[in-house]
Enzyme design. Structure first.
Site, PDB file in Angstrom:
ATOM      1  N   CYS B  81      -4.304   2.388   4.023  1.00  7.19           N
ATOM      2  CA  CYS B  81      -5.087   3.001   5.091  1.00  7.19           C
ATOM      3  C   CYS B  81      -6.326   3.685   4.513  1.00  7.19           C
ATOM      4  O   CYS B  81      -7.178   2.997   3.967  1.00  7.19           O
ATOM      5  CB  CYS B  81      -4.218   3.931   5.922  1.00  7.19           C
ATOM      6  SG  CYS B  81      -4.917   4.340   7.529  1.00  7.19           S
ATOM      7  N   HIS B 194      -0.274   0.161   7.667  1.00  6.81           N
ATOM      8  CA  HIS B 194       0.759   0.912   6.975  1.00  6.81           C
ATOM      9  C   HIS B 194       1.978   0.029   6.723  1.00  6.81           C
ATOM     10  O   HIS B 194       2.820  -0.112   7.609  1.00  6.81           O
ATOM     11  CB  HIS B 194       1.168   2.134   7.818  1.00  6.81           C
ATOM     12  CG  HIS B 194       0.160   3.213   7.816  1.00  6.81           C
ATOM     13  ND1 HIS B 194       0.148   4.213   6.881  1.00  6.81           N
ATOM     14  CD2 HIS B 194      -0.911   3.432   8.635  1.00  6.81           C
ATOM     15  CE1 HIS B 194      -0.885   5.024   7.119  1.00  6.81           C
ATOM     16  NE2 HIS B 194      -1.531   4.576   8.173  1.00  6.81           N
ATOM     17  N   GLU B 196       4.522   0.710   5.090  1.00  5.84           N
ATOM     18  CA  GLU B 196       5.747   1.528   5.108  1.00  5.84           C
ATOM     19  C   GLU B 196       6.206   1.821   6.533  1.00  5.84           C
ATOM     20  O   GLU B 196       7.266   2.405   6.747  1.00  5.84           O
ATOM     21  CB  GLU B 196       5.535   2.828   4.323  1.00  5.84           C
ATOM     22  CG  GLU B 196       4.689   3.900   4.993  1.00  5.84           C
ATOM     23  CD  GLU B 196       3.182   3.670   4.944  1.00  5.84           C
ATOM     24  OE1 GLU B 196       2.741   2.546   4.604  1.00  5.84           O
ATOM     25  OE2 GLU B 196       2.446   4.620   5.276  1.00  5.84           O
TER      26      GLU B 196
END
Lengths: 251, 213
Positions: B81, B194, B196
């Site tokens: 990001c 993202h 994750e």
């Protein structure tokens, strides 16, 4: 192309996942950890956890639930319910929340929205609005839909965004728990006038309801609880249906 | 035992990245110390918030040189990001800010406001497709095993425009604009999304990166 999001809502009371009808009469429907994992596996795009009790003592259950979820579930988690201070938020973020939903706390102290947005970033702050039909518009309620505020829903939505809300979670009190579909006029009103994503909540029981919220209400995301907890519909089924109707979904 | 180092510069939710790395069975270390970064086998640079704040915090901790040296030694680096955006030359978010210039290019706001109908909301928030550029293979990249147009989770208002199209590893469409959602030069990689928070697709991407050590 950006997909719409399907977001199951898990209302938590102590260690249990519960569901209310018209926000009265609570029923235990399972264990939050099991249901959350099931929804994640079934294709949920995000999860929303609402703490229904939110007392200092009971908060430890919610924190435990979020911590466990964050270790196995890798989609955005939004947490709300009785969040009143920046400190409350820090604790929830640390436990694993990606976004915080604030409702009563924001109406009582609107400056908290801008403070939270400044400290954590607007993208992490969801202002949750519960509204009930009043004459030709809708009135904002607080305290889990129990206390009328006299504030018009559109006025409050605009103010919340101006103060820094990154998203709005919009619940129709009239429709919540009724299985009669979303309040499309309410969603359309807010979605058409607001520049941040709107998550529609309250009333879904059929896949057509989801389609309506998107096509007629122009919601960016849809949230539902009973329809999933009671296994009336699975997320996979809803996404397959929406895909067949040319709605962009993540399959 | 080789491990990945996640840079902690006081911004954003780094714990999500750590949880994902641990879930995948890899060892990781959180650090904001220049000498530890200098000796890292692999680095992840997470990011949330504004470009200027991010570079300020990194600079404050004297981490710019170690990060650049790490990249110069051809060791794996993944920026996520804002962590991807600071790999650029400069950004125009809230003023002019210099980046690390590891992948030449600039960071600017989405073109949405140029569209008179203006029906697209900012930030770009939610699941969107990553697409493989023509004539590019995803073998031996973090997208190995990922299907073209798989969905990942985005939340951003600014986009990275690399100077060279060869540095574009994946692109995405939003608000009538096509932009780089992942970039790569050597072993320096950036993801605008993202991983994750991108479910199993995201975990596979992280796993591919971790295996580069």
């Amino acid at each position: 192309m950006l997909s719409i999001r399907i977001i199951p809502k898990l209302e938590v009371k102590g260690p249990n996942l519960i569901k209310g009808i018209h926000l009265e009469g609570l029923r235990i429907v399972g264990k939050p950890e099991d249901m959350a994992l099931k929804y994640y596996e079934d294709g949920a795009d995000e999860l929303i956890y609402m703490d229904l009790v939110a007392s200092l003592y009971q908060r430890k259950y919610l924190l435990n639930i979020i911590e466990k979820a964050a270790q196995k579930i890798f989609i955005p988690l939004t947490v709300g319910g009785g969040v009143k201070t920046i400190r409350d938020m820090r604790i929830l973020f640390k436990a694993g929340a990606d976004k915080i939903a604030i409702n009563t706390g924001a109406v009582t102290n609107p400056r908290m929205i801008s403070e939270a947005a400044r400290i954590f970033g607007s993208q992490c702050i969801v202002v949750s609005i519960e509204a009930q039909v009043k004459y030709h518009s809708w009135e904002v309620y607080t305290d889990s839909g129990r206390t009328p505020t006299g504030i018009d829903v559109l006025d409050w939505a605009k103010q919340a965004v101006k103060l820094g809300a990154g998203e709005l979670l919009l619940t129709s009190i009239d429709r919540d728990g009724t299985y009669n579909g979303y309040d499309l006029e309410l969603i359309k009103l807010i979605s058409s006038q607001i520049s941040v994503p709107v998550i529609a909540c309250g009333g879904a029981s059929k896949k057509e309801h989801f389609l309506q919220a998107l096509e007629k209400g122009h919601a960016d995301a849809i949230c539902a609880a009973s329809v999933f907890h009671q296994k009336k519909l699975s997320i996979k089924q809803i996404k397959k249906y929406l895909d067949s109707r040319n709605i962009p979904v993540r399959i | 035992m080789k491990k990945v180092l996640v840079i902690d510069y006081g911004i954003g939710n780094i714990f999500n990245v750590i949880r994902a790395v641990k879930y995948l069975g890899f060892d990781c270390k959180l650090s904001s110390k220049a000498d530890e970064i200098d000796h890292a086998d692999s680095i992840i640079l997470p990011g949330d918030g504004a470009f200027g704040d991010t570079t300020k915090e990194i600079s404050k901790r004297n981490l710019i040189k170690p990060i650049i040296n790490h990249a110069a030694r051809n060791k794996p680096l993944l920026g996520i990001c804002v962590g991807m955006q600071i790999l650029s030359t400069y950004s125009k978010e809230f003023g002019y800010h210099k980046g690390l210039n590891l992948i030449p290019g600039k960071v600017i706001k989405f073109n949405v406001l140029k569209n008179p109908k203006h029906k697209y909301k900012i930030p770009h928030l939610g699941w969107n497709n990553i697409q493989r550029p023509e004539n590019k293979s995803w073998n031996n990249t973090i997208f190995y095993g990922i299907r073209n147009k798989d969905c990942v989770y985005f939340i951003h208002s600014y986009v990275f425009i690399p100077k060279k199209t060869a540095n574009i590893l994946a692109f995405t469409e939003y608000a009538g604009q096509t932009y780089a959602s992942a970039v790569q030069q050597g072993n320096v990689i950036g993801c605008q999304f993202h991983p994750e928070k991108s479910g199993k697709t995201g975990l596979k991407i992280i796993s591919n990166f971790l295996q580069m050590i």
